[in-house]
Design an enzyme around this catalytic site. Structure first.
Site, PDB file in Angstrom:
ATOM      1  N   GLU A   1       1.155   4.105  -3.173  1.00 12.44           N
ATOM      2  CA  GLU A   1       0.505   4.282  -1.871  1.00 12.44           C
ATOM      3  C   GLU A   1      -1.005   4.377  -2.030  1.00 12.44           C
ATOM      4  O   GLU A   1      -1.762   3.845  -1.207  1.00 12.44           O
ATOM      5  CB  GLU A   1       1.050   5.535  -1.192  1.00 12.44           C
ATOM      6  CG  GLU A   1       2.491   5.392  -0.734  1.00 12.44           C
ATOM      7  CD  GLU A   1       3.086   6.683  -0.211  1.00 12.44           C
ATOM      8  OE1 GLU A   1       4.126   6.627   0.454  1.00 12.44           O
ATOM      9  OE2 GLU A   1       2.511   7.770  -0.488  1.00 12.44           O
TER      10      GLU A   1
ATOM     11  N   ASP B   1      -0.207   5.640   2.669  1.00 12.91           N
ATOM     12  CA  ASP B   1       1.060   5.834   3.377  1.00 12.91           C
ATOM     13  C   ASP B   1       0.958   5.312   4.805  1.00 12.91           C
ATOM     14  O   ASP B   1       1.882   4.676   5.318  1.00 12.91           O
ATOM     15  CB  ASP B   1       1.417   7.318   3.363  1.00 12.91           C
ATOM     16  CG  ASP B   1       2.670   7.621   4.165  1.00 12.91           C
ATOM     17  OD1 ASP B   1       3.740   7.134   3.786  1.00 12.91           O
ATOM     18  OD2 ASP B   1       2.566   8.344   5.170  1.00 12.91           O
TER      19      ASP B   1
END
Length: 228
Positions: free
Chosen positions: A121, A49
């Protein structure tokens, strides 16, 4: 460790061959099937992320050097939100190689937006740890592709855009109806239908009502645009 054929094919789809294949396996391992000897992808998701955020921040700043923070922020949010990550995951068929427990598979885990977004992610983090920031940047920019160029039109909240569309035609605001709910209480999946008074509607499914409403609104907007 040698990767299976389906994982090697997935490497081809994301454009990265792993020097450490275990990183990819971990990135694709959901908590529902993890164990003491098989860690899940949550820590990689956390890192991925941040790597995605850095790459998108750099990219947006370079693309529009004069844009103020108030303009950049919604563009950034549109590119890094879970929904976009899940869309990219579907683009590379990540769901087909996601490692899930039996309970998640029974509830459609390979199609769940949250699981796909998290795993995407985690894959970003795996590439970053395997080959560094430049490799991760190259993969992100390739997979996100046209989304970066068209982010201006995607940055607006779709529910707001749909309401403005209705108001401009002197119609009442759209309504959002929950038509289904599946999965366990701790991980529900909602189906929402966005409706307009002219009879047009669109349906979307997501792990939260808010995201499902936004997705339904976006789908309805695309439907309306195709008719003009």
């Amino acid at each position: 460790m040698k990767l299976s054929g389906d994982l090697q094919a997935f490497e081809g789809r994301i454009g990265h061959r792993f020097k450490d294949p275990e990183l990819l396996v971990r990135a694709l391992t959901h908590g529902s099937i993890s164990s003491a000897t098989r860690p899940d992808n949550q820590r990689l998701e956390f890192l991925g992320d941040r790597v995605l955020g850095l790459v998108m921040s750099e990219t947006l700043l370079r693309a529009d050097p004069d844009a103020p923070e108030g303009t950049l922020a919604p563009r950034y949010n549109a590119l890094v939100r879970k929904e976009t990550c899940a869309d990219v995951a579907r683009q590379v068929d990540l769901g087909t190689v996601l490692k899930l427990g039996r309970s998640e598979m029974k509830t459609g885990g390979r199609r769940k937006q949250a699981l796909l977004g998290d795993a995407m992610e985690a894959v970003i983090a795996a590439v970053y740890l395997d080959a560094g920031l430049n490799a991760a940047r190259k993969m992100i920019l390739t997979l996100w592709g046209d989304r970066i160029d068209t982010v201006e039109e995607d940055a607006r909240d779709p529910k707001t855009a749909l309401q403005e569309w209705a108001q401009a035609r002197k119609m009442p605001p759209p309504t959002y109806v929950e038509t289904g709910r599946e999965g366990p209480d701790h991980a529900p999946v909602f189906t929402i239908r966005a409706e307009l008074s002219n009879g047009h509607s669109a349906t979307a499914t997501a792990p939260s009502k808010r995201v499902a409403e936004q997705s339904a609104a976006r789908a309805l907007l695309k439907q309306l645009e195709s008719k003009t």
